[in-house]
Write an enzyme that holds these catalytic residues in place. Sequence first.
Site, PDB file in Angstrom:
ATOM      1  N   HIS A   1       0.830  -1.203   0.000  1.00 37.37           N
ATOM      2  CA  HIS A   1       0.000   0.000   0.000  1.00 37.37           C
ATOM      3  C   HIS A   1       0.864   1.253   0.000  1.00 37.37           C
ATOM      4  O   HIS A   1       2.056   1.222   0.312  1.00 37.37           O
ATOM      5  CB  HIS A   1      -0.916   0.022   1.228  1.00 37.37           C
ATOM      6  CG  HIS A   1      -0.181   0.131   2.523  1.00 37.37           C
ATOM      7  ND1 HIS A   1       0.523  -0.928   3.081  1.00 37.37           N
ATOM      8  CD2 HIS A   1      -0.018   1.179   3.385  1.00 37.37           C
ATOM      9  CE1 HIS A   1       1.066  -0.552   4.213  1.00 37.37           C
ATOM     10  NE2 HIS A   1       0.764   0.728   4.427  1.00 37.37           N
TER      11      HIS A   1
ATOM     12  N   ASP B   1       0.482   4.874   1.943  1.00 40.56           N
ATOM     13  CA  ASP B   1      -0.287   5.321   3.105  1.00 40.56           C
ATOM     14  C   ASP B   1      -1.423   6.260   2.706  1.00 40.56           C
ATOM     15  O   ASP B   1      -1.215   7.236   1.980  1.00 40.56           O
ATOM     16  CB  ASP B   1       0.630   6.019   4.111  1.00 40.56           C
ATOM     17  CG  ASP B   1       1.611   5.056   4.754  1.00 40.56           C
ATOM     18  OD1 ASP B   1       1.211   3.918   5.059  1.00 40.56           O
ATOM     19  OD2 ASP B   1       2.778   5.435   4.943  1.00 40.56           O
TER      20      ASP B   1
ATOM     21  N   HIS C   1       4.709   0.150  -0.099  1.00 46.94           N
ATOM     22  CA  HIS C   1       5.497  -0.624   0.863  1.00 46.94           C
ATOM     23  C   HIS C   1       4.636  -1.698   1.511  1.00 46.94           C
ATOM     24  O   HIS C   1       3.408  -1.657   1.461  1.00 46.94           O
ATOM     25  CB  HIS C   1       6.124   0.283   1.929  1.00 46.94           C
ATOM     26  CG  HIS C   1       5.142   1.022   2.774  1.00 46.94           C
ATOM     27  ND1 HIS C   1       4.504   2.172   2.366  1.00 46.94           N
ATOM     28  CD2 HIS C   1       4.667   0.783   4.034  1.00 46.94           C
ATOM     29  CE1 HIS C   1       3.702   2.618   3.306  1.00 46.94           C
ATOM     30  NE2 HIS C   1       3.777   1.770   4.348  1.00 46.94           N
TER      31      HIS C   1
ATOM     32  N   ARG D   1       5.554   6.537  13.798  1.00 46.29           N
ATOM     33  CA  ARG D   1       5.491   7.101  12.448  1.00 46.29           C
ATOM     34  C   ARG D   1       4.982   8.535  12.480  1.00 46.29           C
ATOM     35  O   ARG D   1       4.059   8.853  13.231  1.00 46.29           O
ATOM     36  CB  ARG D   1       4.563   6.257  11.558  1.00 46.29           C
ATOM     37  CG  ARG D   1       4.669   6.572  10.069  1.00 46.29           C
ATOM     38  CD  ARG D   1       3.686   5.754   9.262  1.00 46.29           C
ATOM     39  NE  ARG D   1       2.414   6.454   9.112  1.00 46.29           N
ATOM     40  CZ  ARG D   1       1.298   5.876   8.653  1.00 46.29           C
ATOM     41  NH1 ARG D   1       1.289   4.595   8.366  1.00 46.29           N
ATOM     42  NH2 ARG D   1       0.195   6.580   8.522  1.00 46.29           N
TER      43      ARG D   1
END
Length: 401
Positions: free
Chosen positions: A186, A188, A335, A350
């Site tokens: 995907h 993000d 990723h 993150r």
Amino acid sequence: MAPTATVTDLKAHQKADEQVFNPFYSPSIADDGDNTYKYSEFKPLFPKLSWEPLTEIEVTERGLLADPKTLSLFSAAQKVRHLTPAIGTEILGLDLRQLTDSQKDELALLIAQRGVVFFRDQEIDIHQQLDLARYFGPLHKHATTPIPRNGLEEVHNQPHITHLVVYNDASRRPDPASFSKIELWHTDVSYELQPPGATSLKLITGPEVGGDTLWSSGYALYSSLSPGFQTYLEGLSALHSAVAQAEGARAAGLHVRRQEIETVHPVVRVHPATGWKSVYVNPGFTRRIIGVPKAESDNILNFLFHQIGENPDFQVRFKWETNSVAIWDNRVVTHSATFDFWPATRHALRATPHGEKPISVADYERTTGKQAKDRQLVIWEQQGVKVEQNVNGAKKRGYND
């Protein structure tokens, strides 16, 4: 005689399905209960807040302000090494806490060019990580994924949730019956009006072995296609959807903090700092191509998804260590994590800044007066390599093992 399913059998299967954990669409609510854990304040929290829909915001593209030679950034490092020809660079001996603004601009450009840049032994704390991310753009607030237990309200003096927790421990095992490996690839929150740009992840606890992350280059995928197919894709748009992620959160008993949306983006977008074309679809959130028959959309997306997940020429794989940091440009890479480390703990933090609205090839060229380019052809031209075209327009390629 063939076996038949009874009502009891069906109910049992349905109950089992309800308990399946999909690590992508259903956020991990795992907690082994160990409050002596060093980073327990950063364990997952799912606050019951409700936010208004996101609106368009201004973003400054820092890569456009950078010295194209990235001399300031590279001169401060002990070593810079490219991990594959297409994607991934590791910088050694550089402290992310000490970057000047010019070095941050050059880092933004390097991330835009290489897709993802890795650092090890970084002491940057959670507040400094947020500050670095904020330099690249306004911070995104995720509607479903967890934040640290401490809420970080002392950072902003307001309950704006801009730091996300990636956390799995022994208390919850991902069930492969609930997902395929392709589905985990995907970009993000690509369903947002302005999906993320330079996103950072710092590992604070990880397994001895496993838990790697892979990235795949949208530039390299575009470059691998025939010229005719490239041109065809450049004229298409696709629907990106938050629905499955929101439904996964609700299925896990969690509150969705912002109403899910669906957004249309170009299938091929142009990065504003490089001017290079990148395929912008992903298995996690892209649902269909607009304006073409469903069978055509399904086959095109299936082809692109499998190229993302299965073509090693487009990929780099990173083995995490404690205090490793990866910064990737969500505009040009996809990723996927590996879920091979259970029952070990994997815990990371993150920070995710917004990028600009994805811009198509036609709109980029119309608004900038520049020609959008194929990254691989640019690299070959810089190397003095001439690429011949055969009569039907396809690049000539050979293969030797």
